[in-house]
Design an enzyme around this catalytic site. Structure first.
Site, PDB file in Angstrom:
ATOM      1  NE  ARG A 214      -3.540  -2.684   1.034  1.00  0.00           N
ATOM      2  CZ  ARG A 214      -4.681  -3.347   0.494  1.00  0.00           C
ATOM      3  NH1 ARG A 214      -5.116  -2.742  -0.656  1.00  0.00           N
ATOM      4  NH2 ARG A 214      -5.083  -4.432   0.495  1.00  0.00           N
ATOM      5  N   GLY A 246      -8.819  -0.342  -6.519  1.00  0.00           N
ATOM      6  CA  GLY A 246      -8.132   1.084  -6.039  1.00  0.00           C
ATOM      7  C   GLY A 246      -6.975   1.196  -6.852  1.00  0.00           C
ATOM      8  CG  ASP A 292     -12.728 -10.106  -1.755  1.00  0.00           C
ATOM      9  OD1 ASP A 292     -12.566 -10.965  -0.949  1.00  0.00           O
ATOM     10  OD2 ASP A 292     -12.328  -8.769  -1.135  1.00  0.00           O
ATOM     11  NE  ARG A 327     -18.669 -30.481  18.173  1.00  0.00           N
ATOM     12  CZ  ARG A 327     -17.284 -30.714  18.378  1.00  0.00           C
ATOM     13  NH1 ARG A 327     -16.273 -30.608  17.623  1.00  0.00           N
ATOM     14  NH2 ARG A 327     -16.987 -30.973  19.604  1.00  0.00           N
ATOM     15  CG  ASN A 656     -13.832 -29.977 -22.014  1.00  0.00           C
ATOM     16  OD1 ASN A 656     -15.043 -30.028 -22.049  1.00  0.00           O
ATOM     17  ND2 ASN A 656     -13.196 -28.818 -22.667  1.00  0.00           N
ATOM     18  CD  GLU A 754      -6.104 -41.904 -22.718  1.00  0.00           C
ATOM     19  OE1 GLU A 754      -5.816 -42.903 -22.239  1.00  0.00           O
ATOM     20  OE2 GLU A 754      -7.358 -41.455 -22.892  1.00  0.00           O
ATOM     21  NE  ARG A 780      14.634 -41.475 -13.704  1.00  0.00           N
ATOM     22  CZ  ARG A 780      16.000 -41.383 -14.088  1.00  0.00           C
ATOM     23  NH1 ARG A 780      16.233 -41.106 -15.625  1.00  0.00           N
ATOM     24  NH2 ARG A 780      16.894 -41.381 -13.494  1.00  0.00           N
TER      25      ARG A 780
END
Length: 902
Positions: A214, A246, A292, A327, A656, A754, A780
């Site tokens: 800030r 801001g 937010d 609870r 997808n 794949e 690898r």
């Protein structure tokens, strides 16, 4: 005699005039003959040349294709001609009534079209570029600075990394500004030139590695003058700011008074006239980094998805202990002025109540809350979850805190109640795959916006609408964001929800449908069956839960079909009630059971059971098998009248690959699983050095997971079926890695879908890389396998599944009313069998039959896939030299009118 002579003279004159006229007529005839002969010659020449015309045209075409690879549309925003809007209510149109276009990243493998829409309330700027431009030279001689300001958010580092690397790719110098605006004011070592390697290993880090602070000094003109001086001395005229409203407002003010600041510095002798002339204007582009999600004009800000991941991790952990002890838990999440985190958390975990600033509870909410909690316990629930945004208020503006709710529940109901305030844990941790991809896309777009900007271009903010990157006028977004706060302060809560955008409004409407509602006393006598088809995936259960509960609220009888189409054929069908699906949002896999079997071979048994159980509509949740199975049911309508019922397919698969939808339930969870694994593998490779990992992902022939995981994890290459490759491409990739090992970044990451190539298998690529990299790097390999289908759903998949299930049943309810004839349901039109999918900015229903043309049934993928346009970003960020095509355009629109999102 004299008279006779006069008459004779007149006659002679007349004759002479006639002769002259005759001579003129003869000349005209001769000229006409000459012209006719000339015309005949021209025709003869034309006939001789006629057969050469196609060859000449082909030569011109070849020249254009060879020398003009990058064409800029005449409407492309790169000039200074201003066009005023004809009507604010039609702000997408300019003065001549036509859409004004800007540049958009939207390319395939060799192209990068960063899709961008600029919205402006007062005027729209039309720009054009007259000549082709080499994208690698767009930034030559220019400098870009990037800073992060305000609160930190996960994904900021991905945006910084993309800004730096794409800036360098275009030939520009790129500078880090450390510690936000404070570093801009202090200058010195706070502003340092970035290199390609300096942003390595940033993707998986939370927060911001260049620091944020800030800054009070920047609020004063004296401080801004110091900042301007530091930029001018380094030749920086392009500033990329990542922060909240801001921070972005401060950047816009800085830009507006830039000329005045230069004059102040010039008079004080701090800069020369030449420096002032060279830095005559400042370009500003913003990226919104805020957990937010409180910035209007964008569906998601950088950091929001990661914050939801942290919250859901806590909710899932609390759920187990709450069930053990029966609870009630109250969770307070961030959101001082915006309830997005609280709202989506409530949807994703099936909370009993949510408190958000935009929509205070009605009078008497305390009694209503206690009645609801009591009812939940009476039907067998062992826990209660209440979500509270930190800025929640009642109708009188009094804060509603977690402690207040805890005391209320304990005192009135005697429940064992606990309150948890999550605090800054929501800002921390590793960014999600979504935030990494979002930050990368925004960073690329921000650089292009800066380099295309002119002194007349308004400061813009790069944001997300649906799955599209867009540019919005910065101050217009800030103004709308402030209007939300004003509307809440004045008690105009419905308007505040609408101003938040379509995404927020849809989330709120879905929550209202699923909460605070009791089943109607009058039943509809409609039976809707739900089944899962294909491979299991995370989020399926959330969709089933939502569909069941919305159906019950509508008065329908809901039926559960176990084991897909096989269960429908064998009659494993049973009623399913409200309590049966309790707690399903956080469960992975498929509790109904699912099979890959298609209905064609058992159509007769299916039709008999549809008649036996009196099923009036079907909800099919699954992958490509669900799509094909739906088509087979529609085809069989001609023979079996029992199949003439409405049906809807909800895409749910890690691959997808369902036609008709840009996203499928389950893909985000799988993507995060792959990304997390890649992070760990990269960490291993960084420790051992000079090591390349080859990772095989799922997806069948669809390369979505490999491509998007490559973007999220910072891969060097991703091999997929949709982007064919040959041995030369493999050779190029090996050479790329050999060069990379000479730098400070001594590791490599290669992803392979794949089924990308039957011959170039994972083993083949592993052996090739191992052989060619001998002495320089070793290899690898990892095959991730079915771990990609498991795990608890991500917040996105829970929320997406919940909204899809609700929307599907509401659509079926309306469709059943349309198809009710002569006392029975009869649906045989194409629009009575649809896929519910997300397309760009909205969820839409598309007839199954209409999607057949866009489907590659052999390879089980859609022919058109939006994410292929992001592959050039993957290559550019991996430092490949590819061509950047910026020819595609997008329509401008007003930010108020932009209500895209789901």
């Amino acid at each position: 005699m004299i008279r006779m002579e006069a008459v004779w003279d007149n006659c002679v004159c007349v004759c002479q005039v006639c002769v002259c006229i005759w001579d003129a007529f003869v000349c005209v005839c001769q000229i006409s003959v000459c012209l006719l002969e000339l015309f005949v010659c021209f025709l003869q020449l034309s006939f001789l040349l006629f057969h050469w015309i196609p060859h000449i045209g082909l030569a011109v075409l070849i020249w254009q294709c060879t020398h003009r690879k990058i064409q800029f549309d005449a409407n492309h925003v790169y000039g200074s001609e201003n066009l005023s809007c004809r009507d604010e209510s039609k702000s997408e149109l300019c003065a001549d009534g036509k859409p004004i276009s800007t540049k958009y990243f939207d390319g395939n493998l060799g192209d990068l079209n960063c899709s961008t829409t600029i919205h402006n309330s007062c005027h729209l700027v039309k720009m054009q570029r007259s000549a082709p431009v080499d994208p690698t030279k767009m930034g030559v001689g220019r400098a870009i600075a990037v800073l992060t300001s305000g609160g930190d958010a996960q994904g900021m580092n991905a945006a910084v990394r993309a800004t730096v690397r794409v800036g360098i790719y275009t030939g520009a110098k790129v500078y880090f500004v450390h510690e936000g605006y404070q570093g801009l004011v202090d200058g010195g070592d706070n502003i340092r030139q970035a290199t390609w390697e300096s942003v390595s290993m940033m993707l998986q880090l939370g927060g911001t590695v260049i620091g944020s602070a800030r800054c009070q000094d920047f609020r004063a003109k004296e401080g801004r003058a110091k900042a301007a001086c530091n930029l001018v001395k380094l030749g920086i005229t392009n500033l990329c700011v990542i922060g909240g409203d801001g921070s972005l407002t401060g950047a816009n003010e800085f830009r507006n008074e830039w000329s005045e600041l230069l004059q102040i510095l010039l008079k004080a002798g701090k800069i020369t006239a030449e420096e002032a002339k060279r830095s005559s204007h400042l370009n500003i582009v913003g990226m919104v980094g805020s957990i937010d999600n409180d910035f209007c004009g964008t569906d998601m800000t950088i950091g929001t998805d990661s914050a939801l991941h942290r919250i859901m991790e806590v909710v899932d952990a609390i759920t187990t202990t709450a069930q053990s002890h029966q609870r009630a838990f109250i969770l307070e999440v961030m959101g001082r002025h915006c309830g997005y985190l609280a709202l989506v958390t409530a949807l994703s975990c099936g909370a009993d109540w949510v408190f958000i600033p935009e929509m205070p509870p009605d009078e008497g909410w305390e009694d209503h809350l206690c009645r609801r909690l009591t009812y939940q316990r009476s039907i067998g629930h062992r826990l209660n979850v209440i979500i509270v945004a930190e800025g929640a208020l009642d109708l009188h503006g009094k804060p509603i805190t977690s402690d207040f709710i805890k005391n209320l529940v304990t005192k009135k109901l005697g429940f064992d109640t606990r309150a948890t305030i999550l605090g800054h844990v929501q800002r921390g941790g590793t960014p999600s795959a979504f935030d990494r991809i979002l930050g990368s896309r925004m960073g690329v777009e921000a650089v292009m916006a800066l380099l295309e900007a002119t002194p007349d271009t308004p400061a813009c903010v790069v944001s997300l609408s649906g799955n599209m990157a867009v540019r919005l006028p910065l101050m217009e977004c800030v103004q709308v964001t402030k209007e939300v706060t004003k509307a809440m302060a004045e008690g105009r809560f419905e308007e505040a929800v609408k101003l938040r955008g379509k995404s927020f409004e849809n989330n709120w409407n879905t929550y209202k449908l699923l909460a605070h509602v009791t089943a109607p006393d009058v039943k509809s006598n409609i039976n809707i069956a739900i089944l899962n088809v294909g491979a299991p995936c995370a989020g399926m259960n959330a969709a089933v839960r939502s569909a069941v509960r919305i159906g019950i609220i509508q008065g329908h009888n809901m039926l559960a079909v176990h084991d897909g189409f096989e269960g429908l054929a064998h009659g494993t069908i049973e009623p399913i009630d409200w309590g049966y699906v309790g707690g399903w949002t956080g469960k992975g896999g498929s509790d109904l059971g699912t099979k890959r079997s298609l209905p064609a071979s058992m159509i007769e048994d299916i039709s008999l059971n549809i008649a036996k159980f009196n099923i009036h509509a079907l909800v099919i949740i699954g992958g490509f098998e669900a799509f094909v199975g739906g088509l087979e049911l529609v085809t069989a309508r001609e023979k079996y009248e029992e199949l003439c019922i409405p049906l809807v397919v909800i895409p749910a698969t890690v691959s997808n690959n369902v036609p008709g939808s840009d996203f499928s339930i389950g893909a985000d969870t799988a993507l995060n699983t792959i990304t997390t694994t890649c992070d760990r593998i990269k960490q291993s490779a960084a420790g051992t050095k000079r090591r390349v990992f080859i990772i095989e992902t799922m997806g069948g022939f669809c390369g979505y997971l490999a491509t998007m995981a490559g973007l999220a994890a910072g891969a060097d290459a991703a091999y997929i079926y949709e982007d064919p490759f040959a041995i030369h491409d493999l050779e190029t990739n090996v050479e790329h890695l050999l060069e990379k090992m000479k730098t400070t970044v001594k590791r490599g990451l290669i992803l392979r879908n794949e089924k990308c190539n039957a011959n170039y298998t994972t083993d083949f690529i592993f052996n090739l890389y191992s052989e060619e990299g001998k002495g320089v790097f070793d290899c690898r390999k990892n095959v991730l396998g079915h771990m990609q289908q498991g795990g608890t759903p991500t917040p996105f998949d829970r929320n997406f599944g919940t909204k899809m299930g609700a929307k599907a049943v509401l659509w079926l309810t309306d469709k059943l009313k349309e198809c009710y004839r002569h006392g029975r349901i009869f649906a045989n039109t194409p629009d009575s069998a649809c896929v519910l999918g997300m397309r760009k900015r909205a969820m839409i229903f598309q007839p199954l039959s209409d999607l057949k043309e866009d489907t590659d049934f052999v390879h089980r993928i859609p022919k058109t896939q939006w994410w292929l346009k992001l592959r050039p970003i993957l290559k550019i960020l991996a430092k490949y030299k590819i061509t950047l095509d910026t020819s595609e355009t997008a329509t401008m629109e007003h930010v108020i009118k932009k209500r895209g999102g789901v």
